[in-house]
Design an enzyme around this catalytic site. Structure first.
Site, PDB file in Angstrom:
ATOM      1  N   THR A  13      -6.216   9.461  -0.333  1.00  0.00           N
ATOM      2  CA  THR A  13      -4.807   9.722  -0.596  1.00  0.00           C
ATOM      3  C   THR A  13      -4.325   8.866  -1.773  1.00  0.00           C
ATOM      4  OG1 THR A  13      -3.960   8.019   0.929  1.00  0.00           O
ATOM      5  CG2 THR A  13      -4.473  10.185   1.853  1.00  0.00           C
ATOM      6  N   GLY A  14      -3.347   9.389  -2.489  1.00  0.00           N
ATOM      7  CA  GLY A  14      -2.822   8.673  -3.645  1.00  0.00           C
ATOM      8  C   GLY A  14      -3.903   8.349  -4.657  1.00  0.00           C
ATOM      9  N   SER A  15      -4.700   9.379  -5.007  1.00  0.00           N
ATOM     10  CA  SER A  15      -5.917   9.104  -5.790  1.00  0.00           C
ATOM     11  C   SER A  15      -5.884   9.648  -7.211  1.00  0.00           C
ATOM     12  CB  SER A  15      -7.137   9.664  -5.049  1.00  0.00           C
ATOM     13  OG  SER A  15      -6.939  10.995  -4.625  1.00  0.00           O
ATOM     14  N   THR A  16      -4.710   9.889  -7.744  1.00  0.00           N
ATOM     15  CA  THR A  16      -4.646  10.386  -9.121  1.00  0.00           C
ATOM     16  C   THR A  16      -4.728   9.264 -10.149  1.00  0.00           C
ATOM     17  OG1 THR A  16      -2.218  10.338  -9.115  1.00  0.00           O
ATOM     18  CG2 THR A  16      -3.291  12.411  -8.451  1.00  0.00           C
ATOM     19  N   GLY A  18      -5.186   4.529 -10.579  1.00  0.00           N
ATOM     20  CA  GLY A  18      -5.318   3.211  -9.974  1.00  0.00           C
ATOM     21  C   GLY A  18      -6.474   3.062  -9.015  1.00  0.00           C
ATOM     22  N   ILE A  19      -6.236   2.320  -7.937  1.00  0.00           N
ATOM     23  CA  ILE A  19      -7.279   2.033  -6.956  1.00  0.00           C
ATOM     24  C   ILE A  19      -7.786   3.321  -6.316  1.00  0.00           C
ATOM     25  CG2 ILE A  19      -7.771   0.910  -4.752  1.00  0.00           C
ATOM     26  CD1 ILE A  19      -5.771  -1.281  -5.553  1.00  0.00           C
ATOM     27  N   GLY A  20      -6.881   4.222  -5.987  1.00  0.00           N
ATOM     28  CA  GLY A  20      -7.286   5.476  -5.358  1.00  0.00           C
ATOM     29  C   GLY A  20      -8.219   6.291  -6.231  1.00  0.00           C
ATOM     30  N   SER A 141      -3.421  -5.101   2.038  1.00  0.00           N
ATOM     31  CA  SER A 141      -3.151  -5.977   0.904  1.00  0.00           C
ATOM     32  C   SER A 141      -3.093  -7.408   1.387  1.00  0.00           C
ATOM     33  CB  SER A 141      -1.810  -5.576   0.267  1.00  0.00           C
ATOM     34  OG  SER A 141      -1.300  -6.597  -0.553  1.00  0.00           O
ATOM     35  N   TYR A 154       7.431  -4.372   1.769  1.00  0.00           N
ATOM     36  CA  TYR A 154       6.066  -3.945   1.452  1.00  0.00           C
ATOM     37  C   TYR A 154       5.063  -4.687   2.324  1.00  0.00           C
ATOM     38  CZ  TYR A 154       1.658  -3.654  -1.149  1.00  0.00           C
ATOM     39  OH  TYR A 154       0.336  -3.483  -1.509  1.00  0.00           O
TER      40      TYR A 154
END
Length: 264
Positions: A13-16, A18-20, A141, A154
């Protein structure tokens, strides 16, 4: 160590970016079929094309959808009905004066960072248990343990992910499915660059700004630099593999020694 994930399907998820994105690339290079997720279909398609070129893999698919709500989650589940490896990487962050964070913002952070992961685990874990193999990983994190004063909301969500992972690991006990969280330290991404600039200003060149950020805001880092996304991805790929079959219910640290404790 030769990690071969051929025949396995992974959703990151959220892989477009950065880390993803780095995790998706690492899993693809290990042979997995990888589903890329983001809120916007066009951004997801761009990432899919880029990943296919960079990893020389045609087995990368698009799974767009906003996982912060149930409708977007259904779209992702329709695109990828079954997965062997679930990586809950989606997350938002930002600095805010603690006493000025209103109820709506607290809810938004929980919806995006925690409940999105819970929904997907709830959807995919039964199939993993039935087949007797699966990997569930949630990106936490250092802020889960060392709550930053400038983004308590966060940090709260990342602490929650540690609890979610440990609890679902108990649900998967004895099934061949492992559930873990990965505690990432301060990592060099576009979003973190913006965050660094938010705290130290735009006047300094990037290398100096990064150094000032680490010295002033993350002085306990033993690495004394930002972590590269690929370094986080290496841990995720390992935990996704058969080699990590005895690691479950854990919080694995890739934090550059930031957390000043033997255990998380």
């Amino acid at each position: 160590m030769n990690i071969d994930l051929s025949g396995r399907t992974a959703l990151v998820t959220g892989s477009t970016q950065g880390i993803g994105y780095a995790i998706a690339a690492g899993l693809a290079r290990a042979g997995a079929r990888v589903a890329v997720n983001g809120r916007r279909a066009e951004t997801v398609e761009q990432a899919v094309r880029k990943l296919r070129t960079e990893t020389d893999s045609d087995d990368i698919v698009a799974a767009p959808g906003d996982l912060a709500d149930e409708e977007g989650t259904r779209a992702v589940l329709d695109a990828v009905p079954q997965v062997d490896i679930l990586v809950n990487n989606l997350g938002i962050f930002g600095a805010a004066p603690p006493l000025e964070i209103d109820d709506a913002e607290w809810r938004r952070y929980f919806e995006v960072n925690v409940l999105s992961a819970v929904r997907l685990i709830r959807a995919y874990l039964p199939g993993m248990k039935e087949q007797g193999w699966g990997r569930v990983l949630s990106l936490a994190s250092d802020s889960a343990v060392v709550i930053p004063a400038e983004m308590i909301h966060y940090g709260m969500t990342k602490t929650s992910l540690l609890a979610v992972s440990r609890g679902f690991a108990k649900e998967a006990a004895g099934t061949g499915v492992t559930v873990n969280s990965v505690i990432a330290g301060p990592t060099h991404t576009g979003g973190v660059e913006d965050f660094v600039r938010q705290l130290v200003g735009d006047e300094l060149p990037w290398d100096e700004a990064q150094h000032q950020f680490m010295v002033e805001h993350r002085p306990q880092s033993l690495l004394q630099r930002l972590i590269e996304p690929e370094e986080i991805a290496n841990m995720v790929v390992y935990l996704s593999s058969p080699y990590a079959s005895a690691t479950t219910g854990g919080a694995l640290r890739v934090d550059g020694g930031y957390i000043d404790a033997i255990l998380p």
